[in-house]
Design a protein around this motif. Sequence first.
Motif, PDB file in Angstrom:
ATOM      1  N   VAL A   1      38.758  45.296  43.590  1.00 39.21           N
ATOM      2  CA  VAL A   1      38.885  46.737  43.432  1.00 39.21           C
ATOM      3  C   VAL A   1      40.121  47.027  42.583  1.00 39.21           C
ATOM      4  N   ARG A   2      40.005  48.050  41.747  1.00 39.80           N
ATOM      5  CA  ARG A   2      41.131  48.486  40.907  1.00 39.80           C
ATOM      6  C   ARG A   2      41.597  49.856  41.374  1.00 39.80           C
TER       7      ARG A   2
ATOM      8  N   THR B   1      48.812  49.806  37.535  1.00 33.69           N
ATOM      9  CA  THR B   1      47.399  49.540  37.784  1.00 33.69           C
ATOM     10  C   THR B   1      47.268  48.209  38.506  1.00 33.69           C
ATOM     11  N   PHE B   2      46.686  48.250  39.704  1.00 34.73           N
ATOM     12  CA  PHE B   2      46.539  47.063  40.537  1.00 34.73           C
ATOM     13  C   PHE B   2      45.075  46.638  40.595  1.00 34.73           C
ATOM     14  N   LEU B   3      44.869  45.328  40.709  1.00 35.23           N
ATOM     15  CA  LEU B   3      43.531  44.757  40.876  1.00 35.23           C
ATOM     16  C   LEU B   3      43.609  43.717  41.986  1.00 35.23           C
ATOM     17  N   THR B   4      42.693  43.804  42.944  1.00 31.52           N
ATOM     18  CA  THR B   4      42.654  42.820  44.019  1.00 31.52           C
ATOM     19  C   THR B   4      41.679  41.701  43.667  1.00 31.52           C
ATOM     20  N   ASP B   5      41.944  40.512  44.221  1.00 28.90           N
ATOM     21  CA  ASP B   5      41.120  39.309  44.122  1.00 28.90           C
ATOM     22  C   ASP B   5      40.014  39.381  43.061  1.00 28.90           C
ATOM     23  N   PRO B   6      40.293  39.008  41.814  1.00 33.60           N
ATOM     24  CA  PRO B   6      39.319  39.201  40.728  1.00 33.60           C
ATOM     25  C   PRO B   6      38.146  38.218  40.780  1.00 33.60           C
ATOM     26  N   THR B   7      36.945  38.780  40.831  1.00 32.29           N
ATOM     27  CA  THR B   7      35.703  37.986  40.828  1.00 32.29           C
ATOM     28  C   THR B   7      34.702  38.679  39.909  1.00 32.29           C
ATOM     29  N   PHE B   8      34.446  38.087  38.742  1.00 38.66           N
ATOM     30  CA  PHE B   8      33.586  38.724  37.744  1.00 38.66           C
ATOM     31  C   PHE B   8      32.469  37.817  37.236  1.00 38.66           C
TER      32      PHE B   8
ATOM     33  N   VAL C   1      47.956  41.851  39.584  1.00 34.37           N
ATOM     34  CA  VAL C   1      46.861  41.350  40.420  1.00 34.37           C
ATOM     35  C   VAL C   1      47.430  40.994  41.779  1.00 34.37           C
ATOM     36  N   LEU C   2      46.800  41.512  42.819  1.00 33.04           N
ATOM     37  CA  LEU C   2      47.130  41.160  44.192  1.00 33.04           C
ATOM     38  C   LEU C   2      46.105  40.122  44.639  1.00 33.04           C
ATOM     39  N   LEU C   3      46.510  38.868  44.638  1.00 31.67           N
ATOM     40  CA  LEU C   3      45.604  37.750  44.908  1.00 31.67           C
ATOM     41  C   LEU C   3      45.863  37.225  46.313  1.00 31.67           C
ATOM     42  N   SER C   4      44.932  37.471  47.210  1.00 31.40           N
ATOM     43  CA  SER C   4      45.146  37.072  48.601  1.00 31.40           C
ATOM     44  C   SER C   4      45.204  35.564  48.753  1.00 31.40           C
TER      45      SER C   4
END
Length: 236
Positions: free
Chosen positions: A11-12, A19-26, A56-59
């Motif tokens: 989610v952005r 601008t933040f983006l969580t755990d990127p999966t595309f 990016v906030l990468l858990s």
Amino acid sequence: MIFERFGGPTVRFEYGGQTFLTDPTFDAPGEYPVGGLVLVKTAPPLAPPPDGVDVVLLSHDQHPDNLDHSGRDLLSSVPLVLSTPTAAERLGGNVRGLAPWDSHLAGGVTVTAVPAQHGPDGTEHLTGPVTGFVLTAPGEPSVYVSGDNASLRVVGEVATRFPDIAVAVLFGGAARAPLLGDVNLTLDAAGMAEAARVLGVHEVVPVHVSGWAHFTEGPSDVESAFAAAGLAATLV
């Protein structure tokens, strides 16, 4: 605050001028071998990777449903990635590792790493370390991003440290894997509703509830659980 979902845990959102983006999966749907298992992605992303991401906030980096091939490619184009110390060791580059309760200032936003437990007690050696995040900034409502967490005790710890959280991005889906049998590796829908109650938040953004075969619950389960708990109005 506007949240743009891309599917899975991604989610952005704009917060404090960043601008933040969580755990990127595309990635497209497919199979992902990991730790003797095969995770299956069942749905494509809802949109291509976005431009202009500041953080990016990468858990965590060890599971492809939280960081896939396209997500890894995106990391190099982002000025800052915040994650676990072990992820920073593995990924290097612009990835900064934060231990629980450590903070980093991103622009005018203070990002604090908070605990996350990816499964029941005693399973971290199998699932690996995971982090959540709390974002605070002057004049902004506090935001909690849970990461892959299955523990309401952990949610309580976060609520105690940050009693004024207004918005929660909660990872759910009641994820399960054969390696651990019939136990949840992330919150189920009822647990998400209880987490919202414990946190006392005004808004909940549910993510990590669709797009992968090992998610045992979906968006309709979340809607039903929040309705049953009298919290339907909090869902974004």
